[in-house]
Write an enzyme that holds these catalytic residues in place. Structure first.
Site, PDB file in Angstrom:
ATOM      1  N   PRO A 115    -145.210 -40.332 -68.231  1.00 56.45           N
ATOM      2  CA  PRO A 115    -145.134 -40.405 -66.766  1.00 56.45           C
ATOM      3  C   PRO A 115    -143.942 -41.226 -66.281  1.00 56.45           C
ATOM      4  CG  PRO A 115    -147.390 -40.756 -67.527  1.00 56.45           C
ATOM      5  CD  PRO A 115    -146.512 -40.785 -68.744  1.00 56.45           C
ATOM      6  N   PHE A 116    -143.451 -40.865 -65.097  1.00 55.83           N
ATOM      7  CA  PHE A 116    -142.377 -41.582 -64.414  1.00 55.83           C
ATOM      8  C   PHE A 116    -141.073 -41.605 -65.226  1.00 55.83           C
ATOM      9  CE2 PHE A 116    -146.469 -43.669 -63.302  1.00 55.83           C
ATOM     10  CZ  PHE A 116    -146.601 -43.114 -62.032  1.00 55.83           C
ATOM     11  N   ARG A 117    -140.916 -40.600 -66.118  1.00 57.05           N
ATOM     12  CA  ARG A 117    -139.725 -40.460 -66.950  1.00 57.05           C
ATOM     13  C   ARG A 117    -139.522 -41.637 -67.903  1.00 57.05           C
ATOM     14  NH1 ARG A 117    -137.304 -36.063 -65.777  1.00 57.05           N
ATOM     15  NH2 ARG A 117    -135.503 -36.589 -67.074  1.00 57.05           N
ATOM     16  N   LEU A 118    -140.594 -42.346 -68.193  1.00 58.05           N
ATOM     17  CA  LEU A 118    -140.543 -43.436 -69.178  1.00 58.05           C
ATOM     18  C   LEU A 118    -140.927 -42.856 -70.536  1.00 58.05           C
ATOM     19  CD1 LEU A 118    -142.143 -46.295 -67.053  1.00 58.05           C
ATOM     20  CD2 LEU A 118    -139.715 -45.813 -67.463  1.00 58.05           C
TER      21      LEU A 118
END
Length: 204
Positions: free
Chosen positions: A181-184
């Site tokens: 998630p959230f490009r992490l």
């Protein structure tokens, strides 16, 4: 669906990238609707301009990643000129990606003969009929070539063309990527080091 997170447990000191790749490919075989062994193959032309296309992985082990092609094709000629290539596997259903980079070697004649003999008869005829990557005047010209070779090899085995064989990428680097998630995202890179691998976790 397999868990989407890469944990530190996936990358213990004894972890091997080939074992992890085998597991991910098996997961993809269960989840991808088509061709879980499809991979983008990158090469460079004589001017250094990158070229990329999809091919099918036909085998892998501790020696490397194997695919087959017409050596006279654009990709065949580009690989023969540099003997280097890269691959990128992307499994959308799993939100996973694996990148492979390294020098290339030709497979043995025995390996190529064995795989060629396993292909459907029509595919073996096609290997003779298609002057891959070269200009084609019409679809009829291709169909005519297929008909000619079908008649030539109407009986008995179809020999492997000398220009048709395989390549093996011997990785010096593999990178595993998994969506978070959230490009992490999770990213872990393995670099060949002596007889083993150096593991590095990367920022997403």
């Amino acid at each position: 669906m397999p868990e989407s997170r890469l944990t530190d447990g996936d990358f213990t000191e004894s972890a091997q990238p080939y074992a992890l790749f085998a597991q991910w490919l098996e997961d993809a075989t269960q989840s991808e609707p088509n061709d879980p062994n499809a991979t983008a193959l990158a090469t460079v032309d004589p001017d250094g301009l990158p070229n990329v296309r999809m091919v099918l992985l036909k085998g892998f082990d501790q020696q490397g990643f194997v695919f087959y092609t017409n050596y006279d094709s654009t990709k065949g000629q580009e690989i023969l000129a540099s003997m280097k290539a890269a691959m990128c596997f992307h499994w959308k259903s799993l939100r996973r990606q694996v990148r492979v980079r390294g020098p290339v070697e030709r497979v043995t004649d025995a390996e190529a003969d064995s795989y060629f003999a396993s292909r459907p008869r029509g595919s073996r005829i096609g290997a003779w009929a298609s002057a891959q990557s070269r200009p084609l005047e019409s679809r009829f010209a291709l169909e005519k070539a297929v008909a000619e070779y079908t008649a030539r090899y109407a009986i008995g085995e179809i020999p492997r063309p000398a220009h048709w064989s395989g390549f093996r990428i011997r990785p010096v680097q593999l990178e595993f990527w998994h969506d978070r998630p959230f490009r992490l995202h999770d990213r872990v890179k393995f670099d060949a080091e002596g007889e083993g691998w150096k593991k590095t976790r990367l920022y997403p």
